[in-house]
Design a protein around this motif. Sequence first.
Motif, PDB file in Angstrom:
ATOM      1  N   SER A 160       0.826  -1.212   0.000  1.00 13.86           N
ATOM      2  CA  SER A 160       0.000   0.000   0.000  1.00 13.86           C
ATOM      3  C   SER A 160       0.858   1.260   0.000  1.00 13.86           C
ATOM      4  CB  SER A 160      -0.921   0.005   1.225  1.00 13.86           C
ATOM      5  OG  SER A 160      -0.155  -0.100   2.415  1.00 13.86           O
ATOM      6  N   ASP A 161       2.163   1.100  -0.087  1.00 12.26           N
ATOM      7  CA  ASP A 161       3.104   2.219  -0.070  1.00 12.26           C
ATOM      8  C   ASP A 161       3.016   3.005  -1.381  1.00 12.26           C
ATOM      9  OD1 ASP A 161       5.184   3.968   0.214  1.00 12.26           O
ATOM     10  OD2 ASP A 161       6.767   2.442   0.272  1.00 12.26           O
ATOM     11  N   THR A 162       2.590   4.241  -1.299  1.00 13.83           N
ATOM     12  CA  THR A 162       2.444   5.060  -2.502  1.00 13.83           C
ATOM     13  C   THR A 162       3.790   5.408  -3.130  1.00 13.83           C
ATOM     14  OG1 THR A 162       2.394   7.077  -1.145  1.00 13.83           O
ATOM     15  CG2 THR A 162       0.279   6.072  -1.706  1.00 13.83           C
ATOM     16  N   GLN A 163       4.871   5.252  -2.370  1.00  9.38           N
ATOM     17  CA  GLN A 163       6.194   5.570  -2.899  1.00  9.38           C
ATOM     18  C   GLN A 163       6.786   4.401  -3.672  1.00  9.38           C
ATOM     19  OE1 GLN A 163       7.302   8.745  -2.521  1.00  9.38           O
ATOM     20  NE2 GLN A 163       5.290   9.008  -1.554  1.00  9.38           N
ATOM     21  N   ALA A 164       6.076   3.276  -3.690  1.00 10.61           N
ATOM     22  CA  ALA A 164       6.627   2.076  -4.322  1.00 10.61           C
ATOM     23  C   ALA A 164       6.117   1.854  -5.740  1.00 10.61           C
ATOM     24  CB  ALA A 164       6.290   0.848  -3.465  1.00 10.61           C
ATOM     25  N   VAL A 165       5.398   2.819  -6.293  1.00 12.46           N
ATOM     26  CA  VAL A 165       4.772   2.626  -7.601  1.00 12.46           C
ATOM     27  C   VAL A 165       5.786   2.283  -8.687  1.00 12.46           C
ATOM     28  CG1 VAL A 165       3.495   3.756  -9.477  1.00 12.46           C
ATOM     29  CG2 VAL A 165       2.729   4.012  -7.107  1.00 12.46           C
ATOM     30  N   ASP A 166       6.847   3.071  -8.791  1.00  7.86           N
ATOM     31  CA  ASP A 166       7.814   2.852  -9.869  1.00  7.86           C
ATOM     32  C   ASP A 166       8.426   1.454  -9.799  1.00  7.86           C
ATOM     33  OD1 ASP A 166       7.320   5.373 -10.777  1.00  7.86           O
ATOM     34  OD2 ASP A 166       9.090   6.279  -9.855  1.00  7.86           O
ATOM     35  N   LYS A 167       8.824   1.038  -8.599  1.00  9.55           N
ATOM     36  CA  LYS A 167       9.415  -0.288  -8.430  1.00  9.55           C
ATOM     37  C   LYS A 167       8.416  -1.390  -8.783  1.00  9.55           C
ATOM     38  CE  LYS A 167      11.343  -3.364  -4.911  1.00  9.55           C
ATOM     39  NZ  LYS A 167      11.674  -3.523  -3.450  1.00  9.55           N
ATOM     40  N   GLU A 168       7.190  -1.224  -8.328  1.00  8.93           N
ATOM     41  CA  GLU A 168       6.173  -2.246  -8.571  1.00  8.93           C
ATOM     42  C   GLU A 168       5.770  -2.309 -10.036  1.00  8.93           C
ATOM     43  OE1 GLU A 168       4.351  -2.037  -4.031  1.00  8.93           O
ATOM     44  OE2 GLU A 168       3.200  -1.214  -5.701  1.00  8.93           O
ATOM     45  N   VAL A 169       5.784  -1.174 -10.713  1.00  8.36           N
ATOM     46  CA  VAL A 169       5.485  -1.168 -12.147  1.00  8.36           C
ATOM     47  C   VAL A 169       6.517  -2.005 -12.895  1.00  8.36           C
ATOM     48  CG1 VAL A 169       5.488   0.282 -14.218  1.00  8.36           C
ATOM     49  CG2 VAL A 169       4.151   0.962 -12.222  1.00  8.36           C
ATOM     50  N   GLU A 170       7.770  -1.902 -12.502  1.00  7.34           N
ATOM     51  CA  GLU A 170       8.816  -2.716 -13.138  1.00  7.34           C
ATOM     52  C   GLU A 170       8.580  -4.205 -12.884  1.00  7.34           C
ATOM     53  OE1 GLU A 170      11.062  -1.668 -15.326  1.00  7.34           O
ATOM     54  OE2 GLU A 170       9.958   0.220 -15.092  1.00  7.34           O
ATOM     55  N   GLU A 171       8.151  -4.549 -11.683  1.00  2.84           N
ATOM     56  CA  GLU A 171       7.843  -5.947 -11.365  1.00  2.84           C
ATOM     57  C   GLU A 171       6.660  -6.439 -12.203  1.00  2.84           C
ATOM     58  OE1 GLU A 171       7.137  -6.158  -7.206  1.00  2.84           O
ATOM     59  OE2 GLU A 171       9.177  -5.563  -6.642  1.00  2.84           O
ATOM     60  N   ILE A 172       5.678  -5.570 -12.388  1.00  8.31           N
ATOM     61  CA  ILE A 172       4.498  -5.935 -13.186  1.00  8.31           C
ATOM     62  C   ILE A 172       4.892  -6.176 -14.640  1.00  8.31           C
ATOM     63  CG2 ILE A 172       2.353  -5.007 -14.143  1.00  8.31           C
ATOM     64  CD1 ILE A 172       1.974  -3.607 -11.365  1.00  8.31           C
ATOM     65  N   LYS A 173       5.701  -5.272 -15.186  1.00  6.87           N
ATOM     66  CA  LYS A 173       6.134  -5.421 -16.578  1.00  6.87           C
ATOM     67  C   LYS A 173       6.957  -6.692 -16.766  1.00  6.87           C
ATOM     68  CE  LYS A 173       6.125  -0.488 -17.817  1.00  6.87           C
ATOM     69  NZ  LYS A 173       6.971   0.674 -18.220  1.00  6.87           N
ATOM     70  N   LYS A 174       7.765  -7.008 -15.771  1.00  9.77           N
ATOM     71  CA  LYS A 174       8.554  -8.233 -15.846  1.00  9.77           C
ATOM     72  C   LYS A 174       7.638  -9.459 -15.835  1.00  9.77           C
ATOM     73  CE  LYS A 174      12.313 -10.694 -13.516  1.00  9.77           C
ATOM     74  NZ  LYS A 174      13.281 -10.669 -12.373  1.00  9.77           N
ATOM     75  N   ALA A 175       6.612  -9.423 -14.994  1.00  9.54           N
ATOM     76  CA  ALA A 175       5.676 -10.542 -14.920  1.00  9.54           C
ATOM     77  C   ALA A 175       4.899 -10.698 -16.221  1.00  9.54           C
ATOM     78  CB  ALA A 175       4.713 -10.341 -13.752  1.00  9.54           C
ATOM     79  N   MET A 176       4.554  -9.571 -16.848  1.00  5.10           N
ATOM     80  CA  MET A 176       3.815  -9.622 -18.113  1.00  5.10           C
ATOM     81  C   MET A 176       4.709 -10.150 -19.230  1.00  5.10           C
ATOM     82  SD  MET A 176       0.853  -9.163 -19.525  1.00  5.10           S
ATOM     83  CE  MET A 176      -0.114  -8.035 -18.508  1.00  5.10           C
ATOM     84  N   GLY A 177       6.001  -9.861 -19.163  1.00  2.00           N
ATOM     85  CA  GLY A 177       6.922 -10.341 -20.184  1.00  2.00           C
ATOM     86  C   GLY A 177       6.757  -9.637 -21.509  1.00  2.00           C
ATOM     87  N   GLY A 178       6.183  -8.459 -21.487  1.00  2.00           N
ATOM     88  CA  GLY A 178       5.926  -7.683 -22.693  1.00  2.00           C
ATOM     89  C   GLY A 178       5.056  -6.499 -22.327  1.00  2.00           C
ATOM     90  N   PRO A 179       4.557  -5.772 -23.319  1.00  2.00           N
ATOM     91  CA  PRO A 179       3.750  -4.594 -23.021  1.00  2.00           C
ATOM     92  C   PRO A 179       2.420  -4.925 -22.366  1.00  2.00           C
ATOM     93  CG  PRO A 179       3.665  -5.097 -25.360  1.00  2.00           C
ATOM     94  CD  PRO A 179       4.699  -6.006 -24.770  1.00  2.00           C
TER      95      PRO A 179
END
Length: 361
Positions: free
Chosen positions: A232-251
């Motif tokens: 729920s940390d609002t400061q973690a968005v950028d890091k979590e977005v990178e994790e999401i993109k990695k999980a998606m394996g593409g756009p």
Amino acid sequence: MGKGGIAQENQGEENMAAWLLGVNNLKIQPFKLPSLGAHDVRVRIKAVGICGSDVHYYKHMSCGDYHVKEPMVIGHECAGIIEEVGSEVKSLLPGDRVALEPGIGCWHCNPCKEGRYNLCHDMKFFATPPIHGSLADQIVHPASLCFKLPDNLTLEEGAMCEPLSVGVYACRRANVSPETTVLILGAGPIGLVTMLAARAFGAPKVVVVDVDDHRLSVAKELGAAEVVKVSSDTQAVDKEVEEIKKAMGGPVDVTVDCCGMSKTVSTALAATVSGGKVCVVGMAHCQMTVPLTPAAAREVDLVGVFRYRNTWPLCIEFLSSGKIDVKPLITHRFGFTQKEVEEAFETSARGSNAIKVMFNL
């Protein structure tokens, strides 16, 4: 219970319904059925699911801009058996099992005339004040909003057409197809049905994000390609977005936000590919601070979802064909007694491992 749940006393036979009288105060008590209109049907309700909005009314006597100012019958996810049809009803017969769409448009305002009846200015929607709901023995409803269930579907599955409709409509709004990857923020009941809908629409990969391990495990069991736990940390968005993109394996072509908070919308806008689409289903916060300018510069489209329209036939098709299975979402079942009604709402309010709490009347 009258059409649109409007009470009409001293007409027809006695009906028992679950009334919301105050915070944490539900009581089963009589309610009168109105006379049957020419285009109406009388339905014996057999299955009713508890929605998050029902719980919010139960706990706070309000949900968003809607406030319960006088006793109200609760419930809107429902299915039942036709007991009587109006003189002009040709499509249904007594004994037919039906799923009910809970909102009655006025059909006079511009949205209704344009076919966007979910945006009707005078919508009468079950359990949205001051309209009464459907957690009752019987209700009267327009025949045009009662959809016959095939033999291979249960009445519980019929009641699940209501939450599933939210996911189906979100996928339509976001143009989900076999050519779009989908990110879903939130693995609550709506996030899970949206995931099931996205898969049925042909999305090649669906990734689900949540803060809760149990919800993510359910999403994985139900077919999510990958799951990502966030905070729920609002400061973690950028890091979590990178994790999401990695999980998606593409756009990430399409993101559906089923939470509706500043952080989740910010995550959705940042994670979605340039030229992609963000669909906001959740409405937890009325006001948010989100980075719109960077998303606009990348032409990320932001679209809203309010309920649904024209979804029941497709939901029934998805369910009857086996493309979607909602049965695993029904985790708790209760009967229609005073004690069970109270227990059911407390179970749903606690959350924990409860996904969909269902009444069997």
